[in-house]
Design an enzyme around this catalytic site. Structure first.
Site, PDB file in Angstrom:
ATOM      1  N   GLY A   7       0.814  -1.215   0.000  1.00 17.19           N
ATOM      2  CA  GLY A   7       0.000   0.000   0.000  1.00 17.19           C
ATOM      3  C   GLY A   7       0.844   1.260   0.000  1.00 17.19           C
ATOM      4  O   GLY A   7       2.030   1.226  -0.361  1.00 17.19           O
ATOM      5  N   ASP A   8       0.223   2.344   0.436  1.00 16.64           N
ATOM      6  CA  ASP A   8       0.869   3.661   0.410  1.00 16.64           C
ATOM      7  C   ASP A   8       2.267   3.714   1.022  1.00 16.64           C
ATOM      8  O   ASP A   8       3.197   4.249   0.419  1.00 16.64           O
ATOM      9  CB  ASP A   8      -0.008   4.652   1.186  1.00 16.64           C
ATOM     10  CG  ASP A   8      -0.945   5.385   0.256  1.00 16.64           C
ATOM     11  OD1 ASP A   8      -0.870   5.147  -0.954  1.00 16.64           O
ATOM     12  OD2 ASP A   8      -1.750   6.192   0.762  1.00 16.64           O
ATOM     13  N   ASP A  60      -7.598  -1.810   1.679  1.00 14.18           N
ATOM     14  CA  ASP A  60      -8.270  -0.511   1.841  1.00 14.18           C
ATOM     15  C   ASP A  60      -8.753   0.125   0.531  1.00 14.18           C
ATOM     16  O   ASP A  60      -9.646   0.960   0.548  1.00 14.18           O
ATOM     17  CB  ASP A  60      -7.333   0.482   2.533  1.00 14.18           C
ATOM     18  CG  ASP A  60      -7.083   0.123   3.988  1.00 14.18           C
ATOM     19  OD1 ASP A  60      -7.913  -0.606   4.559  1.00 14.18           O
ATOM     20  OD2 ASP A  60      -6.064   0.570   4.541  1.00 14.18           O
ATOM     21  N   ARG A  65     -33.162  -6.184  16.380  1.00 11.04           N
ATOM     22  CA  ARG A  65     -32.088  -5.341  16.914  1.00 11.04           C
ATOM     23  C   ARG A  65     -31.440  -4.476  15.838  1.00 11.04           C
ATOM     24  O   ARG A  65     -31.521  -4.784  14.647  1.00 11.04           O
ATOM     25  CB  ARG A  65     -30.988  -6.232  17.506  1.00 11.04           C
ATOM     26  CG  ARG A  65     -31.342  -6.806  18.840  1.00 11.04           C
ATOM     27  CD  ARG A  65     -30.310  -7.831  19.258  1.00 11.04           C
ATOM     28  NE  ARG A  65     -30.549  -8.273  20.626  1.00 11.04           N
ATOM     29  CZ  ARG A  65     -30.068  -9.377  21.154  1.00 11.04           C
ATOM     30  NH1 ARG A  65     -29.311 -10.178  20.426  1.00 11.04           N
ATOM     31  NH2 ARG A  65     -30.324  -9.692  22.404  1.00 11.04           N
ATOM     32  N   GLU A 100     -13.645   1.775  10.633  1.00 13.49           N
ATOM     33  CA  GLU A 100     -12.994   1.877  11.951  1.00 13.49           C
ATOM     34  C   GLU A 100     -12.518   3.283  12.298  1.00 13.49           C
ATOM     35  O   GLU A 100     -12.489   3.669  13.462  1.00 13.49           O
ATOM     36  CB  GLU A 100     -11.826   0.878  12.062  1.00 13.49           C
ATOM     37  CG  GLU A 100     -10.681   1.161  11.141  1.00 13.49           C
ATOM     38  CD  GLU A 100      -9.484   0.215  11.368  1.00 13.49           C
ATOM     39  OE1 GLU A 100      -9.033  -0.368  10.385  1.00 13.49           O
ATOM     40  OE2 GLU A 100      -9.030   0.087  12.506  1.00 13.49           O
TER      41      GLU A 100
END
Ligand code: F6P
Length: 320
Positions: A102-103, A128, A163, A223
């Protein structure tokens, strides 16, 4: 080029093995020797070398994780560490490197190119999907499907008990996973770090949904947007509906890659090896629609990938 190296670096992603296999076999097909370094950049510095022939990458296309393993290297973040890495590459006659990650990993790749003029081609590997210059990074599709499978199960119990469930998916700084999981699971709402949200508005929507006869609701949370437990508490207090939360966490990084991720990894890995051996460097390979493309690492690392507002709106429209 007579010999190239390959590493997987940063967070692992399903499909990285398929990419290692593709890099290796494409390079072998061009007459180049291939070595893998275990533990990413740390393994270059520590000379953790794994020679890769065609057999060494056999039987791994379906395996999650990465046979080369991965690590975050503090040493490589220093100039001395990078000098040491270059020394090891030269000592082992490695003339170019494919970096799958990744980055952060691509930032390391850019440093090798800019500081030492060492040939590197990057391959986007991250669940991601936050890397510019490609529509998809390796592992995203699998992780979305893993989260989706979990939510489909949660829906059953959410319905039976009437719920509200808050399901936290990965994405510390962005909501690409959350958005696609919300769309594909038919979630009632999605909360992502990039877009401000009002929990009071969400509570209003949940109440309206109940009056329309909806028995249960799913809220997908990235998150980085909020704490799942806080969102659950807020909803329970403000609506009186029974609520629960679930944090899916690292299970989203594991598992056998989907066909989509395998083919993506295969195409990108082979393309990267071919570009490197043909003399290209300082770039990342990617896909634009169905086409393979390349972009300079400088562009990839200075351009932010943004959320598609049309997709975000669709979550709301579909929850009505
Ligand atoms: O970048 C991939 C990712 O899985 C993020 O979605 C997540 O926030 C992070 O890595 C977790 O990192 P670690 O494995 O170090 O806990």
């Amino acid at each position: 080029m007579k010999k190239i190296g390959v590493i997987t670096s940063g967070g692992d992603a399903p499909g990285m093995n398929a990419a290692v296999r593709a890099v290796t076999r494409a390079a072998l097909g061009r007459g180049a020797e291939v070595v893998g370094f275990i533990h990413g950049y740390r393994g270059i510095i520590g000379e953790e070398i794994l020679p890769l022939d065609s057999k060494a990458v056999g039987g791994i296309i379906q395996q999650g994780g990465t046979i080369l393993r991965t690590a975050r290297s503090d040493e490589f973040r220093t100039l001395d560490g990078r000098k040491q890495a270059i020394q090891v590459l030269q000592d082992n006659a490695v003339e170019g490197l494919v970096v799958i990650g990744g980055d952060g990993s691509l930032t390391g790749a850019r440093k090798l190119v800019e500081e030492f003029d060492f040939p590197v081609v990057g391959v986007p590997g991250s669940i991601d999907n936050d890397i510019s210059g490609t529509d998809f990074s390796i592992g995203f599709d699998t992780s979305v499907n893993t989260a989706l499978e979990a939510i489909d199960k949660v829906r059953d119990t959410a319905y039976s008990h009437e719920r509200v469930f808050v399901v936290e998916v990965m994405g510390r700084a962005n909501g690409f996973i959350a958005l696609d999981v919300a769309l594909s699971s038919g979630a009632e709402a999605v909360l992502i770090p990039e877009v401000p949200f009002s929990l009071l508005d969400i509570c209003d929507n949940l109440r309206r949904a109940r009056t329309r006869g909806k028995k249960s609701s799913i809220i997908v949370l990235a998150e980085g947007a909020a704490r799942a437990s806080d969102v659950k508490e807020f909803i329970q207090k403000n609506t009186g509906f029974e609520a629960r939360y679930l944090v899916l966490g690292h299970m989203q990084r594991g598992g056998s890659p989907t066909a989509f991720d395998r083919i993506l990894a295969l195409r990108l890995g082979a393309f990267a090896a071919n570009r490197l051996i043909s003399g290209f460097s300082g770039e990342m390979v990617g896909v634009d629609g169905t086409k393979l493309v390349t972009h300079p690492l400088s562009y990839v690392l200075s351009t932010e990938r943004t959320i598609d507002p049309e997709r975000l709106l669709l979550v709301d429209v579909m929850s009505q």
